[in-house]
Write a protein that holds these residues in place. Structure first.
Motif, PDB file in Angstrom:
ATOM      1  N   TRP A   1       9.821   6.714  -5.775  1.00 10.50           N
ATOM      2  CA  TRP A   1       9.665   5.724  -6.846  1.00 10.50           C
ATOM      3  C   TRP A   1       8.364   5.917  -7.620  1.00 10.50           C
ATOM      4  O   TRP A   1       8.182   5.314  -8.689  1.00 10.50           O
ATOM      5  CB  TRP A   1       9.677   4.305  -6.262  1.00 10.50           C
ATOM      6  CG  TRP A   1      11.032   3.762  -5.954  1.00 10.50           C
ATOM      7  CD1 TRP A   1      12.206   4.462  -5.846  1.00 10.50           C
ATOM      8  CD2 TRP A   1      11.371   2.402  -5.694  1.00 10.50           C
ATOM      9  NE1 TRP A   1      13.243   3.626  -5.532  1.00 10.50           N
ATOM     10  CE2 TRP A   1      12.762   2.350  -5.428  1.00 10.50           C
ATOM     11  CE3 TRP A   1      10.647   1.210  -5.648  1.00 10.50           C
ATOM     12  CZ2 TRP A   1      13.430   1.162  -5.137  1.00 10.50           C
ATOM     13  CZ3 TRP A   1      11.312   0.023  -5.358  1.00 10.50           C
ATOM     14  CH2 TRP A   1      12.690   0.004  -5.101  1.00 10.50           C
ATOM     15  N   ASN A   2       7.477   6.714  -7.099  1.00 10.19           N
ATOM     16  CA  ASN A   2       6.173   6.883  -7.763  1.00 10.19           C
ATOM     17  C   ASN A   2       6.275   7.507  -9.147  1.00 10.19           C
ATOM     18  O   ASN A   2       5.322   7.452  -9.914  1.00 10.19           O
ATOM     19  CB  ASN A   2       5.226   7.703  -6.885  1.00 10.19           C
ATOM     20  CG  ASN A   2       4.679   6.851  -5.742  1.00 10.19           C
ATOM     21  OD1 ASN A   2       4.461   5.658  -5.911  1.00 10.19           O
ATOM     22  ND2 ASN A   2       4.481   7.460  -4.582  1.00 10.19           N
ATOM     23  N   VAL A   3       7.432   8.127  -9.477  1.00 10.52           N
ATOM     24  CA  VAL A   3       7.554   8.689 -10.828  1.00 10.52           C
ATOM     25  C   VAL A   3       7.874   7.601 -11.864  1.00 10.52           C
ATOM     26  O   VAL A   3       7.912   7.882 -13.053  1.00 10.52           O
ATOM     27  CB  VAL A   3       8.612   9.822 -10.940  1.00 10.52           C
ATOM     28  CG1 VAL A   3       8.227  11.022 -10.119  1.00 10.52           C
ATOM     29  CG2 VAL A   3       9.999   9.337 -10.574  1.00 10.52           C
ATOM     30  N   TYR A   4       8.093   6.364 -11.396  1.00 11.93           N
ATOM     31  CA  TYR A   4       8.435   5.282 -12.320  1.00 11.93           C
ATOM     32  C   TYR A   4       7.224   4.375 -12.540  1.00 11.93           C
ATOM     33  O   TYR A   4       6.383   4.223 -11.654  1.00 11.93           O
ATOM     34  CB  TYR A   4       9.622   4.480 -11.783  1.00 11.93           C
ATOM     35  CG  TYR A   4      10.818   5.375 -11.582  1.00 11.93           C
ATOM     36  CD1 TYR A   4      11.612   5.749 -12.651  1.00 11.93           C
ATOM     37  CD2 TYR A   4      11.098   5.928 -10.331  1.00 11.93           C
ATOM     38  CE1 TYR A   4      12.675   6.620 -12.482  1.00 11.93           C
ATOM     39  CE2 TYR A   4      12.153   6.801 -10.149  1.00 11.93           C
ATOM     40  CZ  TYR A   4      12.937   7.145 -11.235  1.00 11.93           C
ATOM     41  OH  TYR A   4      13.967   8.022 -11.075  1.00 11.93           O
TER      42      TYR A   4
ATOM     43  N   ARG B   1       9.316  -0.336 -11.405  1.00  5.94           N
ATOM     44  CA  ARG B   1       9.476  -0.422  -9.945  1.00  5.94           C
ATOM     45  C   ARG B   1       9.571  -1.871  -9.494  1.00  5.94           C
ATOM     46  O   ARG B   1      10.356  -2.204  -8.604  1.00  5.94           O
ATOM     47  CB  ARG B   1       8.280   0.238  -9.245  1.00  5.94           C
ATOM     48  CG  ARG B   1       8.302   1.719  -9.330  1.00  5.94           C
ATOM     49  CD  ARG B   1       7.519   2.356  -8.201  1.00  5.94           C
ATOM     50  NE  ARG B   1       6.276   1.737  -7.875  1.00  5.94           N
ATOM     51  CZ  ARG B   1       5.069   2.282  -8.074  1.00  5.94           C
ATOM     52  NH1 ARG B   1       4.997   3.478  -8.631  1.00  5.94           N
ATOM     53  NH2 ARG B   1       3.981   1.663  -7.701  1.00  5.94           N
TER      54      ARG B   1
ATOM     55  N   GLU C   1      13.698   1.804  -1.508  1.00  6.50           N
ATOM     56  CA  GLU C   1      12.249   1.982  -1.681  1.00  6.50           C
ATOM     57  C   GLU C   1      11.756   3.222  -0.937  1.00  6.50           C
ATOM     58  O   GLU C   1      11.830   3.304   0.291  1.00  6.50           O
ATOM     59  CB  GLU C   1      11.520   0.743  -1.167  1.00  6.50           C
ATOM     60  CG  GLU C   1      10.061   0.760  -1.513  1.00  6.50           C
ATOM     61  CD  GLU C   1       9.331  -0.446  -0.948  1.00  6.50           C
ATOM     62  OE1 GLU C   1       9.593  -1.557  -1.440  1.00  6.50           O
ATOM     63  OE2 GLU C   1       8.530  -0.266  -0.024  1.00  6.50           O
TER      64      GLU C   1
ATOM     65  N   ASP D   1       0.790  -1.217   0.000  1.00  7.18           N
ATOM     66  CA  ASP D   1       0.000   0.000   0.000  1.00  7.18           C
ATOM     67  C   ASP D   1       0.828   1.275   0.000  1.00  7.18           C
ATOM     68  O   ASP D   1       0.374   2.327  -0.396  1.00  7.18           O
ATOM     69  CB  ASP D   1      -0.982  -0.006   1.183  1.00  7.18           C
ATOM     70  CG  ASP D   1      -0.280  -0.224   2.517  1.00  7.18           C
ATOM     71  OD1 ASP D   1       0.805  -0.840   2.510  1.00  7.18           O
ATOM     72  OD2 ASP D   1      -0.808   0.229   3.538  1.00  7.18           O
ATOM     73  N   ARG D   2       2.066   1.214   0.439  1.00  9.02           N
ATOM     74  CA  ARG D   2       2.866   2.432   0.460  1.00  9.02           C
ATOM     75  C   ARG D   2       4.343   2.081   0.328  1.00  9.02           C
ATOM     76  O   ARG D   2       4.735   0.934   0.516  1.00  9.02           O
ATOM     77  CB  ARG D   2       2.612   3.231   1.733  1.00  9.02           C
ATOM     78  CG  ARG D   2       2.981   2.486   2.988  1.00  9.02           C
ATOM     79  CD  ARG D   2       2.593   3.287   4.226  1.00  9.02           C
ATOM     80  NE  ARG D   2       2.550   2.453   5.410  1.00  9.02           N
ATOM     81  CZ  ARG D   2       3.619   2.052   6.075  1.00  9.02           C
ATOM     82  NH1 ARG D   2       4.823   2.422   5.676  1.00  9.02           N
ATOM     83  NH2 ARG D   2       3.513   1.292   7.129  1.00  9.02           N
ATOM     84  N   LEU D   3       5.144   3.103   0.032  1.00  7.35           N
ATOM     85  CA  LEU D   3       6.567   2.881  -0.184  1.00  7.35           C
ATOM     86  C   LEU D   3       7.359   3.537   0.933  1.00  7.35           C
ATOM     87  O   LEU D   3       7.065   4.667   1.312  1.00  7.35           O
ATOM     88  CB  LEU D   3       6.979   3.497  -1.526  1.00  7.35           C
ATOM     89  CG  LEU D   3       6.381   2.852  -2.785  1.00  7.35           C
ATOM     90  CD1 LEU D   3       6.612   3.754  -4.001  1.00  7.35           C
ATOM     91  CD2 LEU D   3       6.992   1.485  -3.021  1.00  7.35           C
TER      92      LEU D   3
ATOM     93  N   GLU E   1       8.825   6.864  -1.558  1.00  2.00           N
ATOM     94  CA  GLU E   1       7.722   7.401  -2.365  1.00  2.00           C
ATOM     95  C   GLU E   1       8.239   8.084  -3.637  1.00  2.00           C
ATOM     96  O   GLU E   1       7.474   8.296  -4.585  1.00  2.00           O
ATOM     97  CB  GLU E   1       6.833   8.357  -1.542  1.00  2.00           C
ATOM     98  CG  GLU E   1       7.539   9.518  -0.906  1.00  2.00           C
ATOM     99  CD  GLU E   1       7.901   9.288   0.560  1.00  2.00           C
ATOM    100  OE1 GLU E   1       7.823  10.243   1.342  1.00  2.00           O
ATOM    101  OE2 GLU E   1       8.317   8.152   0.912  1.00  2.00           O
TER     102      GLU E   1
ATOM    103  N   PRO F   1       4.910   1.077 -12.819  1.00  2.00           N
ATOM    104  CA  PRO F   1       4.857  -0.083 -11.920  1.00  2.00           C
ATOM    105  C   PRO F   1       5.760  -1.227 -12.365  1.00  2.00           C
ATOM    106  O   PRO F   1       6.406  -1.873 -11.535  1.00  2.00           O
ATOM    107  CB  PRO F   1       3.382  -0.489 -11.956  1.00  2.00           C
ATOM    108  CG  PRO F   1       2.654   0.749 -12.362  1.00  2.00           C
ATOM    109  CD  PRO F   1       3.583   1.541 -13.223  1.00  2.00           C
TER     110      PRO F   1
END
Ligand SMILES: CCCCCCCCC/C=C/C(=O)SCCNC(=O)CCNC(=O)[C@H](O)C(C)(C)COP(=O)(O)OP(=O)(O)OC[C@H]1O[C@@H](n2cnc3c(N)ncnc32)[C@H](O)[C@@H]1OP(=O)(O)O
Ligand SMILES: NC(=O)C1=CN([C@@H]2O[C@H](COP(=O)(O)OP(=O)(O)OC[C@H]3O[C@@H](n4cnc5c(N)ncnc54)[C@H](OP(=O)(O)O)[C@@H]3O)[C@@H](O)[C@H]2O)C=CC1
Length: 293
Positions: free
Chosen positions: A221-224, A229, A217, A11-13, A219, A226
């Protein structure tokens, strides 16, 4: 004590403030007692780990970023646990804002002992498609912004006849990280700068080092995508992602007296990724896929 592992969650990074408040550390609780540390990118995934660790070791953290809300949320959580932290919003790409930032910190605290540059980032794109604006955005953030912070800090240390200490968070530039050539260029610049000024500023008693994380790891990473990642944890021989805490403890080693005889160095924290493995932030081109294996 076993090496730490990132809790497996979908659910989260990264690590929460509550987890960072309690994470075990090998460092003595007074290792950074009363040091004043300026930390750019302080509310980011790696930055928050550095902020919590350093404050728990006795430092006052001045966390810097563009988003005042994110900074204030962090410092409230830290001060609620009895730690010393304050927030200063600034865009590191604005040299005047950086000058005002350091003036304010020196006026408030009468000293700065260390600077950690964790602000940075990039977007994944094949280099052949970079626009001028996109290229400049990444170079301005990661090379120019980091330099404004370094030079401004050093000028204050020189003028106040105080020793200083800089740690720049970069990326692994030597092998295995593709689709972010603008960032590799900027970070190579930061590593070169750091090696150069480590010598020029040694007479001023200023140490300058870099930490190069592998797949950590957060957040960020959210620019990549799925799919990209999902591949990051398999980009090194340990076959897992690292934790922001691993990077924070590397910074503590360099920023505290444990690193007293280390300058001009880049400490790679990548689970061996520079020796084995590869990271394609834009997906691996068919050309490199061996269909016989
Ligand atoms: C072995 C080792 C293993 C190692 C294994 C490691 C794996 C992980 C690798 C690294 C991971 C990390 O660093 S993770 C943590 C880092 N965090 C991040 O990267 C997130 C932050 N990124 C950013 O904020 C941005 O990318 C950055 C450009 C740096 C700064 O943003 P700005 O707000 O200044 O810029 P923007 O306004 O968003 O965009 C400016 C221009 O940039 C271009 N641009 C921006 N995003 C774009 C996009 N997705 N695709 C194309 N072009 C884009 C456009 O031209 C934009 O202009 P317009 O067209 O006019 O809009
Ligand atoms: N996570 C990873 O796998 C890896 C990370 N790195 C590098 O480590 C550093 C930290 O990464 P991470 O914590 O994961 O990333 P995050 O995206 O979580 O944090 C980056 C922080 O930088 C701040 N920032 C960005 N641009 C500016 C700016 N112009 N002025 C001031 N602050 C800025 C952002 O705050 P705000 O938006 O409020 O300005 C943000 O909090 C980055 O340089 C990253 O590229 C390197 C290798 C791997």
């Amino acid at each position: 004590m076993a090496d730490d592992h990132m809790p497996q969650r979908s659910d989260r990074l990264g690590l929460t403030d509550d987890e960072l408040a309690l994470h075990r550390t090998v460092f003595a609780s007074d290792a950074l007692k009363d040091m004043v540390i300026v930390l750019s990118g302080g509310a980011g995934g790696i930055g928050r780990a550095i902020a919590w660790l350093f404050a728990r070791l006795g430092a006052h953290l001045v966390v810097v970023g563009r988003n005042q809300g994110k900074l204030s949320a962090l410092t409230s959580n830290m001060t609620a646990k009895g730690l010393q932290a304050s927030a200063c919003a600034a865009d590191i790409r604005d040299a005047d804002a950086v000058a005002r930032l350091f003036d304010t910190v020196w006026q408030t605290h009468g000293r700065v002992d260390g600077l950690i540059n964790s602000a940075g980032g990039q977007f994944p794109q094949p280099a052949i498609d970079f626009s001028v604006k996109g290229w400049n955005a990444v170079i301005d953030t990661n090379l120019n912004g980091t330099w404004y912070m370094m030079q401004t800090a050093a000028r204050h240390w020189r003028d106040n006849k105080q020793p200083g200490n800089i740690v720049n968070i970069v990326v692994v530039t030597t092998h295995g990280l593709y689709g972010i050539a603008h960032s590799i260029a900027a970070r190579s610049g930061v590593i070169g700068l750091s090696r150069s000024v480590a010598v020029e500023w040694a007479p001023l008693n200023i140490r300058v080092n870099c930490v190069a994380p592998g797949a950590i790891e957060t957040e960020g990473w959210n620019v990549y995508a799925p799919e990209a990642r999902a591949a990051y944890p398999r980009s090194n021989p340990m076959m897992r992602a690292g934790s922001p805490w691993n990077v924070a403890e590397a910074c503590a080693y360099l920023a505290s007296p444990s690193g007293a005889f280390v300058t001009g160095e880049t400490l790679t924290v990548d689970g061996g990724g520079q020796l084995w493995g590869e990271t394609w932030t834009t997906g691996k081109p068919a050309y490199f896929i061996d269909k016989d294996t």
